[in-house]
Design an enzyme around this catalytic site. Structure first.
Site, mmCIF file in Angstrom:
data_model
loop_
_atom_site.group_PDB
_atom_site.id
_atom_site.type_symbol
_atom_site.label_atom_id
_atom_site.label_comp_id
_atom_site.label_asym_id
_atom_site.label_seq_id
_atom_site.Cartn_x
_atom_site.Cartn_y
_atom_site.Cartn_z
ATOM 1 N N CYS A 142 0.843 -1.214 0.000
ATOM 2 C CA CYS A 142 0.000 0.000 0.000
ATOM 3 C C CYS A 142 0.874 1.259 0.000
ATOM 4 C CB CYS A 142 -0.951 -0.007 1.189
ATOM 5 S SG CYS A 142 -0.142 -0.350 2.760
ATOM 6 N N HIS A 222 -1.382 5.075 7.334
ATOM 7 C CA HIS A 222 -0.028 5.631 7.221
ATOM 8 C C HIS A 222 -0.155 7.090 6.783
ATOM 9 C CE1 HIS A 222 1.254 1.408 6.979
ATOM 10 N NE2 HIS A 222 0.421 1.249 5.980
HETATM 11 N N1 LIG Z 1 -2.265 -5.441 4.674
HETATM 12 C C1 LIG Z 1 -1.291 -4.587 4.436
HETATM 13 O O1 LIG Z 1 -1.444 -3.377 4.673
HETATM 14 C C2 LIG Z 1 0.031 -5.037 3.835
HETATM 15 C C3 LIG Z 1 0.931 -4.039 3.478
HETATM 16 C C4 LIG Z 1 2.134 -4.404 2.911
HETATM 17 C C5 LIG Z 1 2.430 -5.734 2.685
HETATM 18 N N2 LIG Z 1 1.550 -6.697 3.058
HETATM 19 C C6 LIG Z 1 1.955 -8.073 2.816
HETATM 20 O O2 LIG Z 1 0.857 -8.904 2.486
HETATM 21 C C7 LIG Z 1 0.821 -10.030 3.368
HETATM 22 C C8 LIG Z 1 -0.602 -10.382 3.622
HETATM 23 O O3 LIG Z 1 -1.203 -9.257 4.248
HETATM 24 P P1 LIG Z 1 -2.574 -9.313 5.017
HETATM 25 O O4 LIG Z 1 -2.676 -8.003 5.706
HETATM 26 O O5 LIG Z 1 -3.669 -9.744 4.108
HETATM 27 O O6 LIG Z 1 -2.270 -10.455 6.096
HETATM 28 P P2 LIG Z 1 -3.317 -11.301 6.939
HETATM 29 O O7 LIG Z 1 -2.545 -11.922 8.048
HETATM 30 O O8 LIG Z 1 -4.530 -10.506 7.240
HETATM 31 O O9 LIG Z 1 -3.767 -12.454 5.896
HETATM 32 C C9 LIG Z 1 -2.984 -13.560 5.571
HETATM 33 C C10 LIG Z 1 -3.915 -14.761 5.462
HETATM 34 O O10 LIG Z 1 -3.165 -15.889 5.002
HETATM 35 C C11 LIG Z 1 -3.530 -17.017 5.787
HETATM 36 N N3 LIG Z 1 -2.456 -18.008 5.764
HETATM 37 C C12 LIG Z 1 -1.368 -18.102 6.571
HETATM 38 N N4 LIG Z 1 -0.628 -19.165 6.202
HETATM 39 C C13 LIG Z 1 -1.247 -19.731 5.141
HETATM 40 C C14 LIG Z 1 -0.962 -20.853 4.316
HETATM 41 N N5 LIG Z 1 0.123 -21.610 4.499
HETATM 42 N N6 LIG Z 1 -1.823 -21.166 3.309
HETATM 43 C C15 LIG Z 1 -2.943 -20.409 3.082
HETATM 44 N N7 LIG Z 1 -3.267 -19.330 3.854
HETATM 45 C C16 LIG Z 1 -2.419 -19.005 4.857
HETATM 46 C C17 LIG Z 1 -3.799 -16.436 7.173
HETATM 47 O O11 LIG Z 1 -4.585 -17.321 7.954
HETATM 48 C C18 LIG Z 1 -4.533 -15.149 6.816
HETATM 49 O O12 LIG Z 1 -5.923 -15.346 6.675
HETATM 50 C C19 LIG Z 1 1.571 -9.547 4.623
HETATM 51 O O13 LIG Z 1 2.123 -10.580 5.358
HETATM 52 C C20 LIG Z 1 2.621 -8.660 4.045
HETATM 53 O O14 LIG Z 1 3.730 -9.425 3.637
HETATM 54 C C21 LIG Z 1 0.370 -6.366 3.629
#
Ligand SMILES: NC(=O)c1ccc[n+]([C@@H]2O[C@H](COP(=O)([O-])OP(=O)(O)OC[C@H]3O[C@@H](n4cnc5c(N)ncnc54)[C@H](O)[C@@H]3O)[C@@H](O)[C@H]2O)c1
Length: 244
Positions: A142, A222
């Site tokens: 983001c 942010h």
């Molecule tokens: N949300 C943000 O603002 C943001 C910003 C920058 C980067 N990111 C990146 O995106 C990634 C995901 O973000 P998010 O906010 O959606 O995270 P989140 O934790 O809300 O969602 C991740 C989902 O993946 C699932 N999961 C975990 N292990 C798994 C597996 N082995 N197989 C299938 N599903 C699995 C979790 O249960 C969860 O529902 C973050 O870890 C980060 O690296 C997110």
């Protein structure tokens, strides 16, 4: 019309939004969402009528025992899909890449993974055309998306020379603030540039951009401050017009 069969891996903050967006498209079919969780979050997917899959047989058992109707494992979902959007946590998506490649499946990763994982970083505002026909890409985070969108607007009008930004970053998600949140403190990132500036350059190498970042006790948003040198004297109206 032949619909593109889209699978979502990881039904979290990002995945649930991608699933809703895909579900609204006329030319796409959401063929399933995959996760490992057993609580209310995945039950929302069931309520919406989305087919739910489990990462592997162990999680399938756990999720089934929690009363969730599971259609199969990630391997089954991959067989049905034309493309998968991987929204699992950082490093997990990267581990899935080999499986996607072996199955000849197109894939999109979230911005927590490294640029090298796909060799292409995407922001529709800036480099949509370069993603056409590719087997994979990575949608930048983001913060990086915001940087690329803002600077691209100025660049397209021939106004952008260089940009130096300070990012006040939220520390964590609201429901995880008891785990890794911060209170009454600020945590400056020790490395300059912070990773977001170089990440913006992974989308557009021509951007002259440097960022520094500070983690703040905030869970919802942010804030970016920008110091931008323009290519010429421009009025306030010209700058505002560039963003319209
Ligand atoms: N949300 C943000 O603002 C943001 C910003 C920058 C980067 N990111 C990146 O995106 C990634 C995901 O973000 P998010 O906010 O959606 O995270 P989140 O934790 O809300 O969602 C991740 C989902 O993946 C699932 N999961 C975990 N292990 C798994 C597996 N082995 N197989 C299938 N599903 C699995 C979790 O249960 C969860 O529902 C973050 O870890 C980060 O690296 C997110």
């Amino acid at each position: 019309m032949k619909k593109v069969k889209v699978a979502i891996n990881g039904y979290g903050v990002i995945g649930k939004r991608v699933a809703d967006a895909v579900h609204l498209q006329d030319d796409m079919e959401l063929i399933g969402v995959c996760d490992i969780i057993t609580d209310w979050r995945i039950k929302i997917a069931i309520k919406k009528g989305f087919p739910v899959f489990a990462f592997n047989a162990d999680f399938k058992k756990q999720m089934t025992e929690a009363g969730i109707q599971i259609q199969g494992t990630l391997s089954d979902l991959i067989k049905k899909a034309d493309i998968i959007v991987d929204c699992t946590p950082k490093k997990i998506a990267a581990q899935n890449v080999e499986q996607y490649k072996e199955s000849n499946l197109k894939f999109i990763l979230q911005g927590g993974e490294k640029h090298e994982t796909t060799g292409h970083s995407f922001s529709a505002e800036n480099n949509y055309e370069t993603a056409l026909g590719r087997a994979s890409t990575r949608v930048v985070s983001c913060n990086t998306t915001s940087i690329v969108r803002t600077l691209t607007a100025l660049k397209k009008e021939g106004l952008l020379k260089k940009a130096r930004g300070t990012l006040l970053r939220r520390a964590t998600d609201p429901w995880e603030s008891h785990l890794n949140g911060i209170m009454n403190t600020l945590v400056p990132e020790k490395e300059i540039p912070s990773h977001q500036g170089p990440d913006a350059k992974s989308v557009d190498p021509d951007l002259d951009v440097i960022t520094v970042a500070v983690k703040v006790p905030e869970t919802l948003s942010h804030l970016h401050y920008w110091n931008v040198q323009l290519t010429k004297n421009a009025s306030k109206e010209e700058v505002i017009a560039a963003f319209k």
